[in-house]
Design a protein around this motif. Structure first.
Motif, PDB file in Angstrom:
ATOM      1  N   TYR A 164       3.812   0.539 -13.351  1.00 32.30           N
ATOM      2  CA  TYR A 164       4.698  -0.646 -13.652  1.00 32.30           C
ATOM      3  C   TYR A 164       4.395  -1.969 -12.151  1.00 32.30           C
ATOM      4  CZ  TYR A 164       9.488  -0.148 -13.249  1.00 32.30           C
ATOM      5  OH  TYR A 164      10.695  -0.137 -12.296  1.00 32.30           O
ATOM      6  N   LEU A 165       4.547  -1.090 -11.158  1.00 31.45           N
ATOM      7  CA  LEU A 165       4.862  -1.335 -10.020  1.00 31.45           C
ATOM      8  C   LEU A 165       3.909  -0.590  -8.896  1.00 31.45           C
ATOM      9  CD1 LEU A 165       6.995  -3.723  -7.921  1.00 31.45           C
ATOM     10  CD2 LEU A 165       7.965  -1.003  -7.436  1.00 31.45           C
ATOM     11  N   GLY A 166       3.789   0.468  -8.219  1.00 35.49           N
ATOM     12  CA  GLY A 166       2.903   0.706  -7.670  1.00 35.49           C
ATOM     13  C   GLY A 166       1.342   0.470  -7.981  1.00 35.49           C
ATOM     14  N   LEU A 167       0.574   1.033  -9.212  1.00 35.92           N
ATOM     15  CA  LEU A 167      -1.007  -0.288  -8.895  1.00 35.92           C
ATOM     16  C   LEU A 167      -0.633  -1.340  -9.228  1.00 35.92           C
ATOM     17  CD1 LEU A 167      -3.836   1.221  -9.504  1.00 35.92           C
ATOM     18  CD2 LEU A 167      -3.020   0.872 -11.786  1.00 35.92           C
ATOM     19  N   PRO A 168       0.408  -2.021 -10.503  1.00 34.13           N
ATOM     20  CA  PRO A 168      -0.083  -3.651  -9.869  1.00 34.13           C
ATOM     21  C   PRO A 168      -0.298  -3.895  -8.573  1.00 34.13           C
ATOM     22  CG  PRO A 168       1.236  -2.854 -12.045  1.00 34.13           C
ATOM     23  CD  PRO A 168       0.852  -1.352 -10.941  1.00 34.13           C
ATOM     24  N   LEU A 169       0.420  -3.010  -7.326  1.00 36.43           N
ATOM     25  CA  LEU A 169       0.770  -3.700  -6.132  1.00 36.43           C
ATOM     26  C   LEU A 169      -1.083  -4.057  -5.374  1.00 36.43           C
ATOM     27  CD1 LEU A 169       4.304  -2.627  -5.319  1.00 36.43           C
ATOM     28  CD2 LEU A 169       3.097  -4.868  -5.451  1.00 36.43           C
ATOM     29  N   LEU A 170      -1.412  -2.379  -5.609  1.00 39.52           N
ATOM     30  CA  LEU A 170      -2.927  -2.194  -5.443  1.00 39.52           C
ATOM     31  C   LEU A 170      -3.563  -3.049  -5.358  1.00 39.52           C
ATOM     32  CD1 LEU A 170      -2.722   1.110  -5.335  1.00 39.52           C
ATOM     33  CD2 LEU A 170      -2.547   0.668  -3.873  1.00 39.52           C
ATOM     34  N   GLY A 171      -3.670  -3.499  -7.288  1.00 40.37           N
ATOM     35  CA  GLY A 171      -4.370  -4.518  -7.649  1.00 40.37           C
ATOM     36  C   GLY A 171      -4.718  -5.450  -6.359  1.00 40.37           C
ATOM     37  N   MET A 172      -3.032  -6.645  -6.693  1.00 42.13           N
ATOM     38  CA  MET A 172      -2.434  -7.596  -5.792  1.00 42.13           C
ATOM     39  C   MET A 172      -3.233  -7.251  -4.254  1.00 42.13           C
ATOM     40  SD  MET A 172       0.480  -8.566  -7.111  1.00 42.13           S
ATOM     41  CE  MET A 172       0.974  -8.312  -8.921  1.00 42.13           C
TER      42      MET A 172
ATOM     43  N   PHE B 197       9.481   8.452 -11.452  1.00 42.03           N
ATOM     44  CA  PHE B 197       8.729   8.058 -11.285  1.00 42.03           C
ATOM     45  C   PHE B 197       6.788   7.601 -11.507  1.00 42.03           C
ATOM     46  CE2 PHE B 197      11.370   9.695  -7.357  1.00 42.03           C
ATOM     47  CZ  PHE B 197      11.018   9.160  -6.603  1.00 42.03           C
ATOM     48  N   SER B 198       6.377   8.191 -12.592  1.00 41.73           N
ATOM     49  CA  SER B 198       5.586   8.203 -13.314  1.00 41.73           C
ATOM     50  C   SER B 198       5.949   6.527 -13.531  1.00 41.73           C
ATOM     51  CB  SER B 198       5.537   8.933 -14.484  1.00 41.73           C
ATOM     52  OG  SER B 198       5.154  10.070 -13.719  1.00 41.73           O
ATOM     53  N   GLN B 199       6.649   5.633 -14.501  1.00 42.71           N
ATOM     54  CA  GLN B 199       7.178   4.732 -14.868  1.00 42.71           C
ATOM     55  C   GLN B 199       6.713   3.509 -13.901  1.00 42.71           C
ATOM     56  OE1 GLN B 199      10.538   4.216 -17.044  1.00 42.71           O
ATOM     57  NE2 GLN B 199       9.703   5.782 -18.823  1.00 42.71           N
ATOM     58  N   LEU B 200       7.187   4.011 -12.731  1.00 40.15           N
ATOM     59  CA  LEU B 200       7.479   3.061 -11.274  1.00 40.15           C
ATOM     60  C   LEU B 200       6.206   3.005 -10.430  1.00 40.15           C
ATOM     61  CD1 LEU B 200      10.329   4.007  -9.308  1.00 40.15           C
ATOM     62  CD2 LEU B 200      10.033   1.842 -10.069  1.00 40.15           C
ATOM     63  N   SER B 201       5.684   3.801 -11.037  1.00 38.10           N
ATOM     64  CA  SER B 201       4.002   4.315 -10.391  1.00 38.10           C
ATOM     65  C   SER B 201       2.803   2.637 -11.900  1.00 38.10           C
ATOM     66  CB  SER B 201       3.321   5.394 -10.825  1.00 38.10           C
ATOM     67  OG  SER B 201       1.786   5.204 -10.450  1.00 38.10           O
TER      68      SER B 201
ATOM     69  N   LEU C 239       2.605   9.065  -5.652  1.00 33.64           N
ATOM     70  CA  LEU C 239       2.850  10.422  -4.825  1.00 33.64           C
ATOM     71  C   LEU C 239       3.807  11.147  -5.027  1.00 33.64           C
ATOM     72  CD1 LEU C 239       2.242  12.531  -2.405  1.00 33.64           C
ATOM     73  CD2 LEU C 239       3.154  10.970  -1.526  1.00 33.64           C
ATOM     74  N   SER C 240       4.796  10.998  -5.295  1.00 33.01           N
ATOM     75  CA  SER C 240       6.191  10.910  -5.854  1.00 33.01           C
ATOM     76  C   SER C 240       6.299  11.477  -7.651  1.00 33.01           C
ATOM     77  CB  SER C 240       7.373  10.187  -5.541  1.00 33.01           C
ATOM     78  OG  SER C 240       7.392   9.219  -4.353  1.00 33.01           O
ATOM     79  N   ALA C 241       5.431  10.895  -7.693  1.00 28.89           N
ATOM     80  CA  ALA C 241       5.481  11.125  -9.464  1.00 28.89           C
ATOM     81  C   ALA C 241       5.257  12.459  -9.254  1.00 28.89           C
ATOM     82  CB  ALA C 241       4.837   9.952 -10.625  1.00 28.89           C
ATOM     83  N   ALA C 242       3.536  12.735  -8.956  1.00 27.89           N
ATOM     84  CA  ALA C 242       2.833  13.769  -8.675  1.00 27.89           C
ATOM     85  C   ALA C 242       3.633  15.678  -8.587  1.00 27.89           C
ATOM     86  CB  ALA C 242       1.835  13.389  -8.206  1.00 27.89           C
TER      87      ALA C 242
ATOM     88  N   LEU D 244       0.482  -1.123   0.095  1.00 28.44           N
ATOM     89  CA  LEU D 244       0.076   0.234  -0.161  1.00 28.44           C
ATOM     90  C   LEU D 244       1.102   1.592  -0.131  1.00 28.44           C
ATOM     91  CD1 LEU D 244      -2.856  -1.358   2.445  1.00 28.44           C
ATOM     92  CD2 LEU D 244      -2.926  -1.257  -0.037  1.00 28.44           C
ATOM     93  N   LEU D 245       2.462   1.003   0.654  1.00 32.03           N
ATOM     94  CA  LEU D 245       3.131   2.227   0.822  1.00 32.03           C
ATOM     95  C   LEU D 245       3.480   2.774  -0.547  1.00 32.03           C
ATOM     96  CD1 LEU D 245       4.747   1.975   4.448  1.00 32.03           C
ATOM     97  CD2 LEU D 245       2.991   3.482   3.575  1.00 32.03           C
ATOM     98  N   LEU D 246       3.653   1.540  -1.347  1.00 33.44           N
ATOM     99  CA  LEU D 246       4.505   1.943  -2.803  1.00 33.44           C
ATOM    100  C   LEU D 246       3.521   2.170  -3.830  1.00 33.44           C
ATOM    101  CD1 LEU D 246       7.421  -1.298  -3.195  1.00 33.44           C
ATOM    102  CD2 LEU D 246       7.266   1.046  -2.878  1.00 33.44           C
ATOM    103  N   GLY D 247       2.154   1.672  -3.720  1.00 32.93           N
ATOM    104  CA  GLY D 247       1.197   1.349  -4.757  1.00 32.93           C
ATOM    105  C   GLY D 247       0.401   3.394  -4.727  1.00 32.93           C
ATOM    106  N   PHE D 248       0.180   3.814  -2.883  1.00 34.30           N
ATOM    107  CA  PHE D 248       0.076   5.271  -3.355  1.00 34.30           C
ATOM    108  C   PHE D 248       1.218   6.413  -3.357  1.00 34.30           C
ATOM    109  CE2 PHE D 248      -3.757   2.782  -1.794  1.00 34.30           C
ATOM    110  CZ  PHE D 248      -5.163   3.697  -1.834  1.00 34.30           C
ATOM    111  N   GLY D 249       2.533   5.686  -3.074  1.00 32.29           N
ATOM    112  CA  GLY D 249       3.707   6.305  -2.532  1.00 32.29           C
ATOM    113  C   GLY D 249       4.227   7.065  -4.123  1.00 32.29           C
ATOM    114  N   LEU D 250       4.396   5.868  -4.609  1.00 33.49           N
ATOM    115  CA  LEU D 250       4.470   6.361  -5.965  1.00 33.49           C
ATOM    116  C   LEU D 250       4.474   7.436  -6.724  1.00 33.49           C
ATOM    117  CD1 LEU D 250       6.138   2.933  -7.404  1.00 33.49           C
ATOM    118  CD2 LEU D 250       7.676   4.443  -6.271  1.00 33.49           C
TER     119      LEU D 250
END
Length: 209
Positions: A73-81, A67-71, A44-47, A36-42
């Motif tokens: 391919y990593l952040g949003l998929p983690l939120l889905g899981m 950070f947009s790319q990390l969000s 947040l960092s990009a914005a 969750l921290l990565l999912g919302f933090g990435l």
């Protein structure tokens, strides 16, 4: 400078920050917290980087892009899981989350190697949205989780596939509308995650009869 985009990026950063602070007390001791921290933090960092890039210093473009790319391919998929984990009332071990994170990074690297980045990220994004829909549908009897999941998915689809980030719609920049839709989607997703956890806990006694 592109001040309207700096403003919309700032709004998105605040939405992600509020979502993170809202979720933290509920998941402080859960293994899902890192996801969750990565999912919302990435995002947040990009914005935040976008706000600085468009409002103060264009040299922040590389940080914004990273950070947009990390969000995506990593952040949003983690939120889905995480939504699937919470909807099923499961607390996946730290090792599982670590392997999932490493796997997402390796798959993204492979997509670069085979020059399939756009296709991979499109498929990954669609799969993530399907996971969110699935998580909401598991508790269809409560109605609210399913409707919220549909709303979240609709907002992400509108932002990514309909609005996009290039050009204008009338007098408005598409990127600003993109940020506005995501500013609604992330807090709504945070509420869904809390609701899924509550529904899963409520159903545990029924399953053990």
């Amino acid at each position: 400078m592109q001040y309207s985009t700096a403003l919309s990026d700032g709004l998105l950063a605040l939405a992600c920050l509020a979502s993170t602070l809202w979720l933290r007390p509920a998941f402080r001791w859960r293994t899902v917290q890192r996801a969750l921290l990565l999912g919302f933090g990435l995002p947040l960092s990009a914005a935040f980087c976008g706000m600085v890039r468009y409002g103060l210093d264009p040299d922040w473009s590389n940080w914004h892009r990273t950070f947009s790319q990390l969000s995506s391919y990593l952040g949003l998929p983690l939120l889905g899981m995480a939504s699937v984990s919470l909807s099923r009332g499961q607390d996946w071990p730290r090792r599982t989350w670590t392997l999932l994170m490493v796997g997402l990074v390796l798959l993204n690297s492979a997509s670069h190697w085979f020059d399939l980045q756009l296709t991979y990220r499109l498929l990954l994004g669609l799969l993530t949205l399907l996971l969110i829909l699935y998580a909401g549908a598991l508790h269809w009897r409560h109605v609210a989780p399913t409707l919220t999941a549909v709303s979240v998915v609709t907002l992400f689809l509108l932002a990514g596939l309909v609005v996009g980030t290039e050009g204008f719609i009338g007098p408005l920049r598409r990127v600003d509308l993109f940020h506005g839709l995501l500013s609604l989607a992330y807090p709504l997703l945070a509420w869904l995650l809390l609701r899924l956890q509550g529904c899963a806990r409520a159903e545990i006694p029924v399953k053990t009869l």
